[in-house]
Design a protein around this motif. Structure first.
Motif: not given
Length: 193
Positions: A143-151
């Motif tokens: 979750f943190m990886a995907a959100w960090s990447m998009a954000h």
């Protein structure tokens, strides 16, 4: 009978929406720190005290913008077909709603305990968490990886830090390609036998 416009008053067709719209214009042009309820009242053509009836203070106005932003983002994410599309929709939201995006993730500007904000923020996070479930041994890290990447991509895009790197490429297509690189399955390990 006079054809003069009426003096400023507390009455407005939809004062709340008028102030939100004016605030979004100011944020898009000058950033959230440039907001003043008095200036927004002037732009909306109402008395200087009228916006306070809806938002109480500047943080209340910014909280309403952040809440609306999370609601809009959740609606956009709800139409995603897969994790990659979810990320593309996140980036698309940021470029379509840059003023909301600038405020949504700035807790120091908001009333962080506002119940409507908390519910809207949780809805967004829940959609992001659900999209990565089952993809990684540690769903929190996924979750943190995907959100960090998009954000991170959206933030760099909005601040024009990717202009030279994109070199005319469509940002959404570039982000989609980036997710393919980042979330590519690891090649099978070769073991000498």
């Amino acid at each position: 009978m006079s054809t003069e416009p009426p003096a400023r008053s507390y009455h407005h067709g939809d004062l709340r929406r008028a102030v939100l719209t004016a605030a979004l214009d100011v944020i898009a042009a000058e950033g959230p720190t440039a907001l003043s309820l008095r200036d927004l009242a002037r732009r909306a053509g109402v008395s200087h005290a009228a916006p306070a009836h809806h938002f109480k203070d500047r943080a209340g106005l910014l909280t309403a913008i952040a809440t609306e932003g999370h609601t809009l983002l959740s609606a956009a994410l709800g139409e995603a077909e897969d994790l990659r599309d979810l990320g593309v929709r996140y980036v698309r939201f940021a470029t379509a709603h840059p003023a909301h995006f600038q405020v949504m993730f700035r807790p120091e500007l908001l009333h962080p305990d506002d119940p409507e904000l908390l519910a809207a923020r949780e809805q967004t996070r829940s959609m992001l968490r659900t999209a990565v479930e089952g993809r990684d041994a540690d769903p929190v890290l996924g979750f943190m990886a995907a959100w960090s990447m998009a954000h991170g991509f959206a933030t760099l895009l909005l601040s024009h830090n990717l202009d030279g790197l994109l070199d005319g490429r469509d940002p959404e297509a570039a982000f989609g390609a980036l997710t393919g690189v980042m979330f590519r399955p690891a090649p099978p390990s070769s073991s000498a036998g």
